[in-house]
Design a protein around this motif. Structure first.
Motif, mmCIF file in Angstrom:
data_model
loop_
_atom_site.group_PDB
_atom_site.id
_atom_site.type_symbol
_atom_site.label_atom_id
_atom_site.label_comp_id
_atom_site.label_asym_id
_atom_site.label_seq_id
_atom_site.Cartn_x
_atom_site.Cartn_y
_atom_site.Cartn_z
ATOM 1 N N MET A 53 25.456 64.984 41.624
ATOM 2 C CA MET A 53 25.631 64.517 43.124
ATOM 3 C C MET A 53 25.892 63.053 43.254
ATOM 4 O O MET A 53 26.831 62.772 44.135
ATOM 5 C CB MET A 53 24.222 64.865 43.959
ATOM 6 C CG MET A 53 23.837 66.562 44.129
ATOM 7 S SD MET A 53 22.526 66.840 44.738
ATOM 8 C CE MET A 53 22.868 66.718 46.454
ATOM 9 N N ASP A 54 25.095 62.276 42.657
ATOM 10 C CA ASP A 54 25.486 60.918 42.802
ATOM 11 C C ASP A 54 26.675 60.297 42.560
ATOM 12 O O ASP A 54 27.499 59.512 43.030
ATOM 13 C CB ASP A 54 24.330 60.029 41.877
ATOM 14 C CG ASP A 54 22.931 59.920 42.487
ATOM 15 O OD1 ASP A 54 22.973 60.246 43.790
ATOM 16 O OD2 ASP A 54 22.057 59.684 42.117
ATOM 17 N N SER A 55 27.461 61.101 41.603
ATOM 18 C CA SER A 55 28.686 60.651 41.042
ATOM 19 C C SER A 55 29.654 61.560 41.996
ATOM 20 O O SER A 55 31.182 61.065 41.743
ATOM 21 C CB SER A 55 28.887 61.167 39.581
ATOM 22 O OG SER A 55 29.247 62.299 39.431
ATOM 23 N N ARG A 160 23.301 59.287 53.530
ATOM 24 C CA ARG A 160 23.101 59.789 52.152
ATOM 25 C C ARG A 160 23.674 58.920 51.353
ATOM 26 O O ARG A 160 24.758 58.199 51.597
ATOM 27 C CB ARG A 160 24.158 61.163 52.440
ATOM 28 C CG ARG A 160 23.122 62.291 52.680
ATOM 29 C CD ARG A 160 24.047 63.538 52.949
ATOM 30 N NE ARG A 160 24.944 63.650 52.036
ATOM 31 C CZ ARG A 160 25.763 64.781 51.926
ATOM 32 N NH1 ARG A 160 25.847 65.586 53.069
ATOM 33 N NH2 ARG A 160 26.656 65.135 51.001
ATOM 34 N N GLU A 161 23.145 58.853 50.236
ATOM 35 C CA GLU A 161 23.697 57.900 48.926
ATOM 36 C C GLU A 161 25.106 58.278 48.747
ATOM 37 O O GLU A 161 25.811 57.401 48.286
ATOM 38 C CB GLU A 161 22.623 58.070 47.713
ATOM 39 C CG GLU A 161 21.798 57.041 47.719
ATOM 40 C CD GLU A 161 21.005 57.289 46.338
ATOM 41 O OE1 GLU A 161 21.348 57.267 45.317
ATOM 42 O OE2 GLU A 161 19.477 57.469 46.606
ATOM 43 N N ARG A 171 34.624 63.085 45.733
ATOM 44 C CA ARG A 171 34.440 64.247 46.113
ATOM 45 C C ARG A 171 35.631 65.170 46.742
ATOM 46 O O ARG A 171 35.731 66.427 46.593
ATOM 47 C CB ARG A 171 33.208 64.186 47.242
ATOM 48 C CG ARG A 171 31.832 64.026 46.729
ATOM 49 C CD ARG A 171 30.969 63.221 47.493
ATOM 50 N NE ARG A 171 30.497 64.226 48.882
ATOM 51 C CZ ARG A 171 30.444 63.617 49.945
ATOM 52 N NH1 ARG A 171 30.100 62.320 49.988
ATOM 53 N NH2 ARG A 171 29.821 64.357 50.852
ATOM 54 N N LEU A 172 36.472 64.289 47.144
ATOM 55 C CA LEU A 172 37.894 65.065 47.668
ATOM 56 C C LEU A 172 38.607 65.439 46.627
ATOM 57 O O LEU A 172 39.159 66.693 46.688
ATOM 58 C CB LEU A 172 38.587 63.887 48.608
ATOM 59 C CG LEU A 172 38.216 63.601 50.177
ATOM 60 C CD1 LEU A 172 38.996 62.676 50.719
ATOM 61 C CD2 LEU A 172 38.050 64.959 50.730
ATOM 62 N N GLU A 173 38.712 64.896 45.588
ATOM 63 C CA GLU A 173 39.649 65.229 44.377
ATOM 64 C C GLU A 173 38.715 66.619 43.859
ATOM 65 O O GLU A 173 39.425 67.469 43.586
ATOM 66 C CB GLU A 173 39.442 64.285 43.385
ATOM 67 C CG GLU A 173 40.400 63.119 43.514
ATOM 68 C CD GLU A 173 40.113 61.846 42.203
ATOM 69 O OE1 GLU A 173 40.334 60.836 42.832
ATOM 70 O OE2 GLU A 173 39.469 62.257 41.367
#
Ligand code: ADP
Ligand code: ADP
Ligand code: ZN
Length: 215
Positions: A53-55, A160-161, A171-173
């Motif tokens: 999630m962080d990445s 959110r982090e 996230r879009l990619e």
């Protein structure tokens, strides 16, 4: 009301799901929220999920499929559910179809949040979440009555982090590569309905009510 919400991060899925839940009492099943709660509680699953999630990457399919299967079996899902943020891969969509078939349920509509990428960044960076109840806000487009405080429960609002510009791009990619193929997947099955998610929150809600036929 068995619904799946499909759309990129920041499109407004969580916001609309919460409105439907409030009006019709059908539970909002947000895999993102469930994962964040596992992270907060530092469960083994939460610790594993956090890395991904962080990445800005997706959490492995087996993990989210397990969570959703358990959640859909709960008593409050008898009259329906709103899957917000699941499925996000073709493998998850296949798993969902198997688990629904087993329990004699089916998806009624897959609602695609059609939105221009250009608005997503401002939505994401202005997003704030309630620590206690998970409700989302936006500093400009959906502000709380009192800054930093949840209208519903008085909880503290936080950012959110992963809601930063750098993670957002990733996230879009990921959405384009792994989740966007679900448009064709559900369109073939005749389940896909599109809403213009660029409009104001209440206008998008109006479109969704027309689709679910309960306005
Ligand atoms: P998603 O669940 O699809 O990631 P959210 O529902 O959390 O998206 O919305 C992202 C941010 O944009 C939130 O801060 C929310 O308040 C705001 N937002 C949601 N829908 C709209 C809209 N139609 N217009 C403007 N801002 C919106
Ligand atoms: P957004 O509101 O921006 O769409 P979510 O809250 O739904 O984000 O998800 C946050 C993060 O949780 C995702 O970036 C991903 O790492 C993980 N996640 C949520 N749902 C899923 C899923 N169905 N499959 C894999 N990972 C997921
Ligand atoms: Zn709250």
């Amino acid at each position: 009301m068995n619904l799946v919400f499909l759309g990129p991060p920041g499109a407004g899925k969580g916001t609309q799901a919460a409105l439907l839940t409030k009006q019709y009492g059908v539970p909002q099943i947000s895999t993102g929220e469930m994962l964040r709660s596992a992270v907060q509680q530092q469960t083994p699953m939460g610790l594993e999920a956090k890395r991904h999630m962080d990445s800005g990457a997706l959490v492995p399919d087996e993990v989210v499929v397990g969570i959703v299967e358990e959640r859909l079996a709960a008593a409050d899902c008898v009259n329906g559910f709103i899957l917000d943020g699941f499925p996000r891969t073709v493998a998850q969509a296949d798993a969902l179809s198997v688990m629904l078939r087993k329990s004699g349920k089916e998806i009624e509509h897959v609602i695609l949040f059609d939105v221009d990428t250009s608005v997503l960044l401002e939505r994401i960076v202005g997003r704030r979440m309630c620590r206690k109840c998970g409700r989302g806000y936006h500093v400009c487009f959906d502000p709380p009555l009192e800054a930093g405080k949840c209208d519903e429960c008085g909880g503290e609002l936080y950012q959110r982090e992963d809601d930063q510009e750098s993670t957002m791009r990733k996230r879009l990619e990921v959405y384009e590569a792994q989740t966007a193929p679900l448009k064709a997947y559900y369109s073939t099955g005749g389940l896909l309905r599109s809403v213009d998610a660029l409009g104001a929150i209440q206008d998008v809600y109006g479109e969704i009510q027309k689709i679910v036929g309960r306005d």
